[in-house]
Every structure is written in C-alpha cells, then in structure tokens.
Design an enzyme around this catalytic site. Structure first.
Site, mmCIF file in Angstrom:
data_model
loop_
_atom_site.group_PDB
_atom_site.id
_atom_site.type_symbol
_atom_site.label_atom_id
_atom_site.label_comp_id
_atom_site.label_asym_id
_atom_site.label_seq_id
_atom_site.Cartn_x
_atom_site.Cartn_y
_atom_site.Cartn_z
ATOM 1 N N ARG A 158 -6.983 3.695 -0.618
ATOM 2 C CA ARG A 158 -6.157 4.524 0.285
ATOM 3 C C ARG A 158 -6.476 4.264 1.753
ATOM 4 O O ARG A 158 -6.496 5.192 2.570
ATOM 5 C CB ARG A 158 -6.314 6.032 -0.014
ATOM 6 C CG ARG A 158 -5.748 6.564 -1.322
ATOM 7 C CD ARG A 158 -4.269 6.277 -1.490
ATOM 8 N NE ARG A 158 -4.103 4.992 -2.123
ATOM 9 C CZ ARG A 158 -4.233 4.757 -3.432
ATOM 10 N NH1 ARG A 158 -4.486 5.732 -4.233
ATOM 11 N NH2 ARG A 158 -4.071 3.571 -3.934
ATOM 12 N N SER A 235 -0.420 13.601 -3.426
ATOM 13 C CA SER A 235 -1.799 14.084 -3.463
ATOM 14 C C SER A 235 -2.251 14.469 -2.060
ATOM 15 O O SER A 235 -2.154 13.661 -1.133
ATOM 16 C CB SER A 235 -2.729 12.991 -3.981
ATOM 17 O OG SER A 235 -2.344 12.634 -5.291
ATOM 18 N N GLU A 337 -5.523 12.997 2.235
ATOM 19 C CA GLU A 337 -4.879 11.677 2.129
ATOM 20 C C GLU A 337 -3.806 11.480 3.206
ATOM 21 O O GLU A 337 -3.697 10.393 3.768
ATOM 22 C CB GLU A 337 -4.273 11.509 0.732
ATOM 23 C CG GLU A 337 -3.655 10.143 0.540
ATOM 24 C CD GLU A 337 -3.109 9.941 -0.863
ATOM 25 O OE1 GLU A 337 -3.857 10.134 -1.830
ATOM 26 O OE2 GLU A 337 -1.927 9.575 -0.970
HETATM 27 C C1 FAD Z 1 5.942 13.259 -4.253
HETATM 28 C C2 FAD Z 1 5.048 12.227 -3.604
HETATM 29 C C3 FAD Z 1 4.327 11.327 -4.381
HETATM 30 C C4 FAD Z 1 3.497 10.360 -3.784
HETATM 31 N N1 FAD Z 1 2.802 9.496 -4.589
HETATM 32 C C5 FAD Z 1 1.995 8.560 -4.041
HETATM 33 C C6 FAD Z 1 1.271 7.646 -4.867
HETATM 34 O O1 FAD Z 1 1.373 7.674 -6.085
HETATM 35 N N2 FAD Z 1 0.467 6.732 -4.271
HETATM 36 C C7 FAD Z 1 0.332 6.652 -2.906
HETATM 37 O O2 FAD Z 1 -0.418 5.804 -2.421
HETATM 38 N N3 FAD Z 1 1.028 7.504 -2.095
HETATM 39 C C8 FAD Z 1 1.840 8.440 -2.625
HETATM 40 N N4 FAD Z 1 2.528 9.321 -1.821
HETATM 41 C C9 FAD Z 1 2.352 9.249 -0.351
HETATM 42 C C10 FAD Z 1 3.474 8.452 0.373
HETATM 43 O O3 FAD Z 1 4.649 8.423 -0.359
HETATM 44 C C11 FAD Z 1 3.060 7.026 0.702
HETATM 45 O O4 FAD Z 1 1.877 7.020 1.462
HETATM 46 C C12 FAD Z 1 4.158 6.289 1.487
HETATM 47 O O5 FAD Z 1 3.814 4.929 1.618
HETATM 48 C C13 FAD Z 1 4.415 6.867 2.870
HETATM 49 O O6 FAD Z 1 5.581 6.244 3.383
HETATM 50 P P1 FAD Z 1 6.458 6.904 4.504
HETATM 51 O O7 FAD Z 1 7.473 5.911 4.900
HETATM 52 O O8 FAD Z 1 6.957 8.229 4.036
HETATM 53 O O9 FAD Z 1 5.384 7.102 5.672
HETATM 54 P P2 FAD Z 1 5.350 8.253 6.768
HETATM 55 O O10 FAD Z 1 4.956 9.546 6.122
HETATM 56 O O11 FAD Z 1 6.572 8.237 7.597
HETATM 57 O O12 FAD Z 1 4.115 7.755 7.659
HETATM 58 C C14 FAD Z 1 2.806 7.776 7.150
HETATM 59 C C15 FAD Z 1 1.846 7.169 8.186
HETATM 60 O O13 FAD Z 1 2.149 5.801 8.356
HETATM 61 C C16 FAD Z 1 2.569 5.526 9.693
HETATM 62 N N5 FAD Z 1 3.682 4.589 9.603
HETATM 63 C C17 FAD Z 1 4.810 4.694 8.832
HETATM 64 N N6 FAD Z 1 5.567 3.597 8.988
HETATM 65 C C18 FAD Z 1 4.926 2.794 9.853
HETATM 66 C C19 FAD Z 1 5.227 1.536 10.428
HETATM 67 N N7 FAD Z 1 6.334 0.855 10.125
HETATM 68 N N8 FAD Z 1 4.328 1.007 11.313
HETATM 69 C C20 FAD Z 1 3.191 1.673 11.638
HETATM 70 N N9 FAD Z 1 2.876 2.874 11.141
HETATM 71 C C21 FAD Z 1 3.739 3.429 10.269
HETATM 72 C C22 FAD Z 1 2.964 6.860 10.281
HETATM 73 O O14 FAD Z 1 2.796 6.879 11.697
HETATM 74 C C23 FAD Z 1 1.996 7.787 9.576
HETATM 75 O O15 FAD Z 1 0.746 7.731 10.207
HETATM 76 C C24 FAD Z 1 3.373 10.301 -2.384
HETATM 77 C C25 FAD Z 1 4.110 11.213 -1.589
HETATM 78 C C26 FAD Z 1 4.932 12.172 -2.196
HETATM 79 C C27 FAD Z 1 5.707 13.124 -1.331
#
Ligand code: FAD
Length: 345
Positions: A158, A235, A337
């Site tokens: 992570r 999580s 996380e």
């Molecule tokens: C129901 C649910 C289930 C999930 N299951 C998992 C799982 O099984 N495994 C897991 O690892 N995660 C899981 N997650 C967490 C999440 O989905 C992942 O971490 C996902 O990759 C986040 O993507 P996002 O586009 O929503 O990022 P955001 O929430 O928009 O951003 C997250 C972070 O990344 C940064 N960021 C985003 N895009 C960029 C970019 N292009 N350049 C630089 N920084 C950036 C943001 O500034 C922020 O700090 C889950 C979340 C939910 C709601």
C-alpha cells in the site's frame, strides 16, 4: 469555479474547494497544474481520500483523461499505456476480454488507473506493482515530463514514492501483461475456495474476474449507489506490519482469543489482520459511531457515511476511537490507508 467536494468522493464527504478544474487529457492536466497556485490537489475517482469539512483552500484538478494504446507487443506479452483518468475497472474488464493476464484479481476496485501506482493497489493476491512497467509523470519540482521505470517507483505494501508526496502528477501508467486466456496461479485461499480450485491453480481470466466481483460485492467492496455500506474508502486501515517483539506482545495479549490471522514477511516482519484486531477490540460489523457514521455491516475495515449526511469530523472520531482502543488492548498502532486532506487522525 468554486464548489463542494463531497460529490467527488465515494465517502460523500468534504467541504468547499476554492476552485475546481476538470482536465480531459494529459496536456490539459499539465496546463492546469502549471497554472494553479498553491495549494493544489489532484483528485481522480475520490475513492481513497478523506477531505476535511472545511474543504480545500486552493485549486482541485480533476483527472479526466481517457485512452489506451499498445506500446509494444510480442507473442507472449503486450505493453499498454493507459491514461490516468481511465476508470480502473473498465481497464481490467478490457484486459480480461482481450486475453491479457495480470490484472484480473484487481477487478471491481473503484477509482482511476492513474491512482493505482500511488498506493500500489492490491487485492486477492495481486498488486499493480507486478505488472506496471513504468509511470509517466509530470514533475512539478522540475517542470518536466518523463517516465519513471517501475524499479524506481518504490512499490511496497500500500505504498510507493508517490504516496503522501505531491511532486509527481501521474499522467499515464504502462502495464506489461501476459498474453494468456488463463490467470497466473491463484494465490489467495478465499478466492481459490470461491473458484473451487486449489491455491496455485490457474483459471480462465473471466472466471477469476467473476469470482472476485462476487466476493467483493458480498463485502460491500464494489461501489453500489443503493448500498450505504459502499459509501466508504474501502479499507480505512492497512494491515499493520509488526516486528518480532511487537508481534510477540500481541500474541501474549491476545492469548485467550486465539492467534490473529498473520502473514510472515521478510526480515522477521509479520503482517497481521487489522480487521481481526478491530473486531476483537469490540468494534464489530455495523457498529455505529456518532453523527451517522458506522462500520460497514459487511466488512470490519470499512468505515461508512451511513446516512449520507455525516461529517468528516464524525468519521475521524470513530477512526480515532478504533485506533486508540486497538492500541490500548493489543499494543499495535493502526495506520489509515486513505490520504487525509486538510484533516488529521
Ligand atoms: C469500495 C472500495 C473498495 C476499495 N478496494 C480497494 C482494494 O481492494 N485495494 C486497494 O488497493 N484499494 C482499494 N480501494 C481504495 C481506492 O479505490 C484505490 O486506492 C484507488 O486506486 C484510488 O483511486 P482514485 O482515482 O479514486 O484516487 P483518489 O481518491 O482520487 O486519490 C487518491 C490519492 O491519489 C492522488 N492521485 C490520484 N490521481 C493522481 C494522479 N493522476 N497523479 C498524482 N496523484 C494522484 C490523490 O491526490 C490522492 O492523494 C477501495 C475503495 C473503495 C471505495
């Protein structure tokens, strides 16, 4: 234009931002980032952020670039470059349909492709670090654009060099995938059981995807607007990684509860189940905090905005209560996380 951030997050939480700009291509992202004054927040799917009730006192750039192109291919593999804003699960579905193996166990994870290297997204025995070959970034410190090879991304459980640092904006991610209609060896016991195979067996990609989606849905881990258990960041806490002495202290303190699920790592480190610690500390599924936040009724690790009207402060109060109680009971510190923005735990 100014606007509320809650609607851009899966928690449906977060106050106002001074300015929100949507960027539909890598060039637009770079232009928006260059033009923005500090502070700047990059936001994509909003599924791994907790934004404070006072919002964000600066510019939010929404990553909305789409696209996939093949960079290289041979008989055994294909390397694709995927734009940061491409919805992650659309990409996984496309790779499974094309017979490209390596992402199938990561089905159903919300958010964007560009965010997957940030915390080395993983589930059911697979991590993106295994297939990412490089990450195309805009370097805000240098004002330049380049590809960081996977070996220099600092991928860990992570984590990566990108998490908690705002130097790099991810513009695209390169994945090297095997040309194969069947998955690699299934590593996760629960997934193997769901597929009716042994750990180490291989299955058709589509079967792996379907089984993962079923398992995830049963835990509220696939977004579903009609299910308040999915109004979360997935999580909330990572599984703590303990040194031997902390692990032994935990075993002593947990003696009458049986051994916690644990996975040995390198250098004597042991990863233990955060869900088990939280449950045994008295926070069971469905537990209600103040103000409309709850622990998901399906998954101990997911803290939810159950009513849809809860405040970030309420969510963090519940998270603090859990963290402090687990620490007092077991001597183990839980770490969040998601990325906390303009708020603290
Ligand atoms: C129901 C649910 C289930 C999930 N299951 C998992 C799982 O099984 N495994 C897991 O690892 N995660 C899981 N997650 C967490 C999440 O989905 C992942 O971490 C996902 O990759 C986040 O993507 P996002 O586009 O929503 O990022 P955001 O929430 O928009 O951003 C997250 C972070 O990344 C940064 N960021 C985003 N895009 C960029 C970019 N292009 N350049 C630089 N920084 C950036 C943001 O500034 C922020 O700090 C889950 C979340 C939910 C709601």
């Amino acid at each position: 234009m100014p606007g509320p951030l809650a609607g851009y997050t899966t928690l449906r939480m977060g106050g106002l931002a001074e300015r929100i700009v949507a960027a539909g291509s890598a060039d637009e992202i770079v232009r928006a980032v260059r033009a923005a004054e500090e502070p700047l927040l990059i936001l994509a799917g909003g599924s791994n952020v907790v934004i404070g009730d006072s919002g964000f006192p600066g510019t939010v750039v929404l990553v909305r670039s789409r696209g996939l192109r093949v960079l290289a291919e041979d008989a055994g593999s294909v390397t694709v470059r995927v734009d940061a804003g491409e919805p992650w699960d659309d990409l996984v579905a496309a790779t499974v349909a094309n017979g490209w193996a390596g992402l199938e166990c990561l089905s159903g994870i919300p958010g964007s492709t560009g965010a997957t290297p940030i915390q080395n997204v993983g589930a059911y025995g697979q991590e993106v670090a295994e297939t990412i070959s490089g990450v195309e970034v805009y370097d805000r410190a240098e004002g330049t654009r380049y590809v960081i090879p996977a070996a220099e991304c600092g991928f860990a459980y992570r984590g990566s060099i990108f998490k908690y640092r705002d130097r790099w904006v991810v513009l695209a991610v390169d994945f090297r995938l095997a040309r194969s209609p069947i998955s690699g060896p299934v590593r996760y016991a629960e997934l193997a059981r769901a597929l009716g195979v042994e750990v180490g067996d291989q299955v058709p990609l589509a079967d792996a995807r379907a089984a993962v989606l079923r398992l995830r849905a049963g835990k509220g881990m696939v977004l579903d607007a009609s299910d308040p258990d999915t109004r979360s960041v997935g999580s909330f806490f990572t599984n703590p990684v303990l040194d031997q002495s902390t692990y032994e202290l935990l075993l002593e303190r947990a003696a009458e509860l049986g051994d916690p699920p644990a996975w040995p790592g390198v250098d004597g480190l042991v990863k233990v189940s955060a869900a088990w610690l939280i449950d045994k500390a008295g926070f069971t599924k469905g537990h209600a905090g103040a103000g409309g936040v709850t622990i998901s009724s399906k998954h101990t690790l997911a803290l939810t905005n159950h009513t849809g009207r809860a405040r970030t402060a309420d969510l963090l109060a519940l998270a603090r209560d859990i963290r402090d109680t687990v620490h007092a009971r077991f001597g183990v510190t839980l770490h969040p996380e998601p990325v906390l923005i303009n708020c603290t735990l």
